[in-house]
Scaffold this motif. Sequence first.
Motif, PDB file in Angstrom:
ATOM      1  N   SER A  36       0.827  -1.206   0.000  1.00 50.79           N
ATOM      2  CA  SER A  36       0.000   0.000   0.000  1.00 50.79           C
ATOM      3  C   SER A  36       0.862   1.258   0.000  1.00 50.79           C
ATOM      4  N   SER A  37       1.961   1.235   0.723  1.00 47.84           N
ATOM      5  CA  SER A  37       2.871   2.389   0.758  1.00 47.84           C
ATOM      6  C   SER A  37       3.484   2.658  -0.610  1.00 47.84           C
ATOM      7  N   ILE A  38       3.829   1.594  -1.322  1.00 46.41           N
ATOM      8  CA  ILE A  38       4.369   1.735  -2.676  1.00 46.41           C
ATOM      9  C   ILE A  38       3.344   2.432  -3.564  1.00 46.41           C
ATOM     10  N   HIS A  39       2.106   1.955  -3.516  1.00 47.47           N
ATOM     11  CA  HIS A  39       1.037   2.537  -4.328  1.00 47.47           C
ATOM     12  C   HIS A  39       0.799   3.995  -3.955  1.00 47.47           C
ATOM     13  N   GLU A  40       0.687   4.253  -2.669  1.00 43.92           N
ATOM     14  CA  GLU A  40       0.365   5.602  -2.196  1.00 43.92           C
ATOM     15  C   GLU A  40       1.433   6.615  -2.606  1.00 43.92           C
ATOM     16  N   ALA A  41       2.685   6.251  -2.454  1.00 44.09           N
ATOM     17  CA  ALA A  41       3.775   7.168  -2.803  1.00 44.09           C
ATOM     18  C   ALA A  41       3.755   7.488  -4.295  1.00 44.09           C
ATOM     19  N   ALA A  42       3.636   6.472  -5.123  1.00 45.71           N
ATOM     20  CA  ALA A  42       3.632   6.685  -6.575  1.00 45.71           C
ATOM     21  C   ALA A  42       2.427   7.512  -7.005  1.00 45.71           C
ATOM     22  N   LEU A  43       1.275   7.226  -6.437  1.00 42.23           N
ATOM     23  CA  LEU A  43       0.063   7.952  -6.811  1.00 42.23           C
ATOM     24  C   LEU A  43       0.131   9.411  -6.362  1.00 42.23           C
ATOM     25  N   ASN A  44       0.625   9.653  -5.175  1.00 44.45           N
ATOM     26  CA  ASN A  44       0.754  11.040  -4.707  1.00 44.45           C
ATOM     27  C   ASN A  44       1.715  11.836  -5.582  1.00 44.45           C
ATOM     28  N   GLU A  45       2.822  11.220  -5.977  1.00 44.08           N
ATOM     29  CA  GLU A  45       3.768  11.890  -6.872  1.00 44.08           C
ATOM     30  C   GLU A  45       3.113  12.180  -8.222  1.00 44.08           C
TER      31      GLU A  45
END
Length: 141
Positions: A13-22
């Motif tokens: 989830s952290s991987i997804h969240e970071a990429a999506l926020n960027e």
Amino acid sequence: MSGPSLKKIDAHSSIHEAALNEAKELRNLLKKCMDDGEMTKAVQVAEITIEHWESRTLKHAESEEEGLYKDIAAEHPSLENLIAQLTRDHDLMRRIVQKIKQELETQTVNERMLKLLDCLVIIDEFHNEDEMNKLLANNET
């Protein structure tokens, strides 16, 4: 075989969240450049945005398809339909990124690109939610 972090819901989830926020930040920066009439800078931001989608989200999608999804399908054949849906999400994102890249060949940006980036974000949000809540929630190892 997928990496252990892909099967851990918090790490994944952290991987997804970071990429999506960027991706969202880059989209907003593109809009600002366009609004400010900085079209040369807008083209550069659009190119960086596409590079981001390719190197972060789509590269991650590739690793999911080559490892995680195959592992889960082997362990839980009942999830094959869901995995097919998640793979379709990846395919849609790839097609949209490719469309934006084609349009960028003219070295111009337009409102349609913003709409396509918004589509990417929406697909990715739904995809991430389904992956976390339907695929990984009961399959952590």
